[in-house]
Write a protein that holds these residues in place. Structure first.
Motif, PDB file in Angstrom:
ATOM      1  N   LEU B 127       0.819  -1.220   0.000  1.00 36.43           N
ATOM      2  CA  LEU B 127       0.000   0.000   0.000  1.00 36.43           C
ATOM      3  C   LEU B 127       0.853   1.270   0.000  1.00 36.43           C
ATOM      4  CD1 LEU B 127      -2.726  -1.050   2.620  1.00 36.43           C
ATOM      5  CD2 LEU B 127      -2.745  -1.414   0.157  1.00 36.43           C
ATOM      6  N   GLY B 128       2.160   1.107   0.245  1.00 35.13           N
ATOM      7  CA  GLY B 128       3.066   2.260   0.177  1.00 35.13           C
ATOM      8  C   GLY B 128       3.015   3.183   1.383  1.00 35.13           C
ATOM      9  N   TYR B 129       2.520   2.663   2.521  1.00 30.60           N
ATOM     10  CA  TYR B 129       2.527   3.484   3.738  1.00 30.60           C
ATOM     11  C   TYR B 129       3.951   3.648   4.256  1.00 30.60           C
ATOM     12  CZ  TYR B 129      -2.529   3.665   4.228  1.00 30.60           C
ATOM     13  OH  TYR B 129      -3.860   3.918   4.035  1.00 30.60           O
ATOM     14  N   GLY B 130       4.195   4.688   4.993  1.00 30.68           N
ATOM     15  CA  GLY B 130       5.487   4.878   5.645  1.00 30.68           C
ATOM     16  C   GLY B 130       6.519   5.466   4.692  1.00 30.68           C
ATOM     17  N   PRO B 131       7.776   5.526   5.167  1.00 30.00           N
ATOM     18  CA  PRO B 131       8.839   6.118   4.349  1.00 30.00           C
ATOM     19  C   PRO B 131       9.123   5.274   3.105  1.00 30.00           C
ATOM     20  CG  PRO B 131       9.750   5.071   6.307  1.00 30.00           C
ATOM     21  CD  PRO B 131       8.275   5.042   6.460  1.00 30.00           C
ATOM     22  N   GLU B 132       9.793   5.900   2.137  1.00 28.12           N
ATOM     23  CA  GLU B 132      10.094   5.186   0.886  1.00 28.12           C
ATOM     24  C   GLU B 132      10.983   3.977   1.176  1.00 28.12           C
ATOM     25  OE1 GLU B 132      11.845   6.373  -3.426  1.00 28.12           O
ATOM     26  OE2 GLU B 132      10.749   7.913  -2.303  1.00 28.12           O
ATOM     27  N   LEU B 133      10.710   2.856   0.461  1.00 26.46           N
ATOM     28  CA  LEU B 133      11.431   1.622   0.760  1.00 26.46           C
ATOM     29  C   LEU B 133      12.800   1.623   0.088  1.00 26.46           C
ATOM     30  CD1 LEU B 133       8.420  -0.797   0.237  1.00 26.46           C
ATOM     31  CD2 LEU B 133       9.413  -0.092   2.422  1.00 26.46           C
ATOM     32  N   PRO B 134      13.805   1.038   0.749  1.00 29.68           N
ATOM     33  CA  PRO B 134      15.141   0.968   0.143  1.00 29.68           C
ATOM     34  C   PRO B 134      15.159   0.038  -1.075  1.00 29.68           C
ATOM     35  CG  PRO B 134      15.065  -0.309   2.175  1.00 29.68           C
ATOM     36  CD  PRO B 134      13.758   0.396   2.077  1.00 29.68           C
ATOM     37  N   ILE B 135      16.102   0.308  -1.980  1.00 32.83           N
ATOM     38  CA  ILE B 135      16.250  -0.508  -3.186  1.00 32.83           C
ATOM     39  C   ILE B 135      17.613  -1.208  -3.111  1.00 32.83           C
ATOM     40  CG2 ILE B 135      16.371  -0.440  -5.734  1.00 32.83           C
ATOM     41  CD1 ILE B 135      13.647   0.436  -4.760  1.00 32.83           C
ATOM     42  N   ASP B 136      17.661  -2.499  -3.482  1.00 35.53           N
ATOM     43  CA  ASP B 136      18.952  -3.201  -3.412  1.00 35.53           C
ATOM     44  C   ASP B 136      19.745  -3.021  -4.706  1.00 35.53           C
ATOM     45  OD1 ASP B 136      17.885  -4.894  -5.274  1.00 35.53           O
ATOM     46  OD2 ASP B 136      17.802  -6.664  -3.977  1.00 35.53           O
ATOM     47  N   SER B 137      20.928  -3.663  -4.803  1.00 35.43           N
ATOM     48  CA  SER B 137      21.831  -3.449  -5.937  1.00 35.43           C
ATOM     49  C   SER B 137      21.218  -3.902  -7.261  1.00 35.43           C
ATOM     50  CB  SER B 137      23.148  -4.187  -5.684  1.00 35.43           C
ATOM     51  OG  SER B 137      22.859  -5.547  -5.421  1.00 35.43           O
ATOM     52  N   LYS B 138      20.224  -4.813  -7.192  1.00 41.05           N
ATOM     53  CA  LYS B 138      19.584  -5.296  -8.429  1.00 41.05           C
ATOM     54  C   LYS B 138      18.392  -4.436  -8.843  1.00 41.05           C
ATOM     55  CE  LYS B 138      20.392 -10.262  -8.643  1.00 41.05           C
ATOM     56  NZ  LYS B 138      19.658 -11.519  -8.450  1.00 41.05           N
ATOM     57  N   GLY B 139      18.132  -3.398  -8.076  1.00 38.68           N
ATOM     58  CA  GLY B 139      16.992  -2.535  -8.369  1.00 38.68           C
ATOM     59  C   GLY B 139      15.671  -3.063  -7.842  1.00 38.68           C
ATOM     60  N   GLN B 140      15.744  -4.114  -7.001  1.00 38.39           N
ATOM     61  CA  GLN B 140      14.509  -4.649  -6.400  1.00 38.39           C
ATOM     62  C   GLN B 140      14.297  -3.994  -5.037  1.00 38.39           C
ATOM     63  OE1 GLN B 140      15.035  -9.179  -8.090  1.00 38.39           O
ATOM     64  NE2 GLN B 140      16.015  -8.626  -6.208  1.00 38.39           N
ATOM     65  N   ILE B 141      13.028  -4.021  -4.579  1.00 34.01           N
ATOM     66  CA  ILE B 141      12.768  -3.482  -3.242  1.00 34.01           C
ATOM     67  C   ILE B 141      13.545  -4.318  -2.229  1.00 34.01           C
ATOM     68  CG2 ILE B 141      10.997  -2.981  -1.499  1.00 34.01           C
ATOM     69  CD1 ILE B 141       8.960  -2.787  -3.749  1.00 34.01           C
ATOM     70  N   ASP B 142      14.240  -3.641  -1.333  1.00 29.53           N
ATOM     71  CA  ASP B 142      15.075  -4.361  -0.363  1.00 29.53           C
ATOM     72  C   ASP B 142      14.251  -4.753   0.864  1.00 29.53           C
ATOM     73  OD1 ASP B 142      17.092  -5.464   1.039  1.00 29.53           O
ATOM     74  OD2 ASP B 142      18.309  -3.634   1.214  1.00 29.53           O
ATOM     75  N   ILE B 143      13.399  -5.771   0.635  1.00 27.98           N
ATOM     76  CA  ILE B 143      12.506  -6.207   1.722  1.00 27.98           C
ATOM     77  C   ILE B 143      13.326  -6.740   2.893  1.00 27.98           C
ATOM     78  CG2 ILE B 143      10.613  -7.772   2.335  1.00 27.98           C
ATOM     79  CD1 ILE B 143       9.417  -6.458   0.178  1.00 27.98           C
ATOM     80  N   TYR B 144      14.453  -7.372   2.555  1.00 28.78           N
ATOM     81  CA  TYR B 144      15.294  -7.943   3.606  1.00 28.78           C
ATOM     82  C   TYR B 144      15.655  -6.879   4.649  1.00 28.78           C
ATOM     83  CZ  TYR B 144      19.150 -10.310   5.939  1.00 28.78           C
ATOM     84  OH  TYR B 144      19.962 -10.859   6.891  1.00 28.78           O
ATOM     85  N   SER B 145      16.052  -5.685   4.160  1.00 33.23           N
ATOM     86  CA  SER B 145      16.405  -4.609   5.094  1.00 33.23           C
ATOM     87  C   SER B 145      15.193  -4.170   5.911  1.00 33.23           C
ATOM     88  CB  SER B 145      16.941  -3.398   4.336  1.00 33.23           C
ATOM     89  OG  SER B 145      18.117  -3.764   3.681  1.00 33.23           O
TER      90      SER B 145
END
Lengths: 248, 221
Positions: B127-145
């Motif tokens: 839903l995109g709530y909260g601060p912008e999500l980090p992006i990893d080196s492959k350009g994917q959302i860094d869910i792990y972080s």
């Protein structure tokens, strides 16, 4: 021995009930609980007080008529017995014994410890039988029944309709009773023919009588005087599902 | 109908049980060494987000949770009506297990957990709530972080770990009850189901309970 009874007294379904305490002396350990209640009632008669109403018939543990919630358990402190088979040796001298009627919306209180269990009769009246005309006794070997099937039918037919399963169930579900009645006929060739109609009709009636759902807590099979297994309920669910899926 | 409702409870419940296996399997990726875990977990969630079949199944999943909860509420209210007066003295512990008698309470705890859990992750990613999500080196959302940062909060980790206990208790009775509700009545098979339920609930409870602790102590976003 001396015991203190704490007994639910209620004049009728319409009136409010409450607990009343009675101390009774001269109880012997080999008296049955119902005999101790008889003794209490004798003393109440002498004092010109109203006797405690409770249900019983055979007092041999086979008829299913008695039923009291004794000290927090349906039919008393032992597993798989009837109330009439509870003896005073199960209690200690000076102990308080709490007696309550079966509690369920479907079992209105008639008086004191007596409840109206006719809801169970009405479930049986909905196809809890076979519709063939019986006439005279037929030739026993004309319809063969395997021993294992006869045994399974008997295991279910052992239900004496005491209502302990409903009393102890937190949802007052009549599933164990209804399942026993359905399965007992379904195990026999004469009964199997009408299983689909029977299971639908009896389950519908069970719902109409305001019983709750089965949560498979397993309390019913522990309190059932006939040790009817909770797997009977699973089997009823199986038959009900089959009946629904093959309904024309 | 009394039994129809229980069929719905059983079917939705078992569907959710299968989902939990998939979910826990994916969570094991978090136990890999930091860099590997980051890549594997982000790629995995990237694949999930872009798979239309998964999107369809996720709708089924939301529906299962809603149906299971609403139906549970309806059944519980009706069951309470069926026993309007409780016993003055009731030694229910002598004839049935605590969790079998408190499935509604355990379920409510799990529902609260699901809401918090979805607020922690689902609301941020979907839903995109909260601060912008980090992006990893492959350009994917860094869910792990996101996972590691969230679970570095000791209160959240403790909440996740503690709530795995009611989950295990709910599953232990739920799996066995669902089997019986759906008509499995043979005693031999019910014994197998009981064994499976014990194994399954232990794995789920320990898995979902210990992974947050591992992340709290050992992982770096």
């Amino acid at each position: 021995m001396r015991v203190n009874f704490k007994i639910w007294r209620q004049e009728s379904h319409q009136e409010e009930g409450s607990f009343k305490d009675y101390s009774v002396d001269n109880i012997t350990s080999d008296m049955s609980l119902l005999e101790a209640l008889d003794y209490l009632n004798e003393t109440l008669v002498l004092k010109d007080e109203k006797v405690v109403a409770f249900d019983y018939d055979c007092r041999e543990g086979i008829c299913g008529q008695c039923g009291i919630f004794v000290n927090g358990r349906a039919h008393g402190p032992h597993d798989n017995t009837t109330t009439c088979q509870v003896h005073m040796r199960s209690f200690e001298d000076g102990q308080t014994i709490v007696l309550e009627p079966w509690r369920a919306r479907a079992f209105p209180i008639v008086k004191d410890l007596i409840v109206d269990r006719s809801a169970l009769d009405r479930i049986i009246q909905k196809n809890g039988y076979i519709t063939v005309k019986t006439g005279g006794a037929g030739e026993a070997n004309s319809i063969l029944v395997a021993k294992k099937d006869a045994d399974k039918a008997m295991d279910a037919a052992a239900c004496i309709g005491c209502g302990a399963c409903i009393a102890t169930c937190k949802n007052s579900s009549a599933s164990l009773f209804t399942a026993a009645k359905i399965n007992h006929l379904d195990h026999l060739p004469q009964g199997k023919l009408e299983t689909n109609e029977r299971v639908m009709a009896m389950v519908s009636q069970m719902e109409l009588e305001n019983f709750g759902s089965c949560s498979f807590t397993g309390a019913c099979e522990i309190e059932c005087p006939q040790s009817i297994s909770i797997t009977e309920i699973a089997r009823m669910n199986n038959l009900f599902l089959k009946a629904k899926l093959t309904k024309e | 109908m009394l039994i129809n409702r229980k069929y719905i409870m059983a079917i939705t419940g078992l569907f959710l049980c299968i989902f939990l296996i998939v979910h826990l399997s994916a969570n094991f990726l978090l136990l890999l060494p930091n860099n590997l875990a980051k890549e594997a977990y982000n790629t995995y969630s990237h694949l999930l987000r872009n798979n239309p079949l998964i999107s369809a199944v996720s709708i089924l999943l939301y529906l299962a949770i809603i149906f299971h909860s609403v139906m549970a509420l309806i059944i519980t209210l009706d069951n309470k009506k069926a026993k309007p007066q409780k016993y003055f003295m009731n030694y229910a512990q002598q004839n049935s297990s605590w969790n079998s008698r408190n499935m509604g309470l355990l379920g409510l705890m799990i529902l609260i957990f699901i809401i918090v859990h979805m607020a922690n992750f689902w609301a941020k990613v979907k839903l995109g709530y909260g601060p912008e999500l980090p992006i990893d080196s492959k350009g994917q959302i860094d869910i792990y972080s996101v996972v590691v940062t969230t679970l570095k909060n000791p209160f959240i980790t403790l909440f996740y770990t503690i709530l795995s206990i009611p989950l295990a208790m709910h599953l232990h009775h739920g799996v066995q009850s669902a089997a019986k509700t759906l008509g499995l009545y043979h005693k031999r098979y019910l014994k197998y189901v009981a064994l499976i339920a014990t194994f399954y609930s232990c794995v789920m409870g320990l898995g979902f309970g210990l992974i947050p602790l591992y992340i709290y102590f050992f992982s770096q976003g």
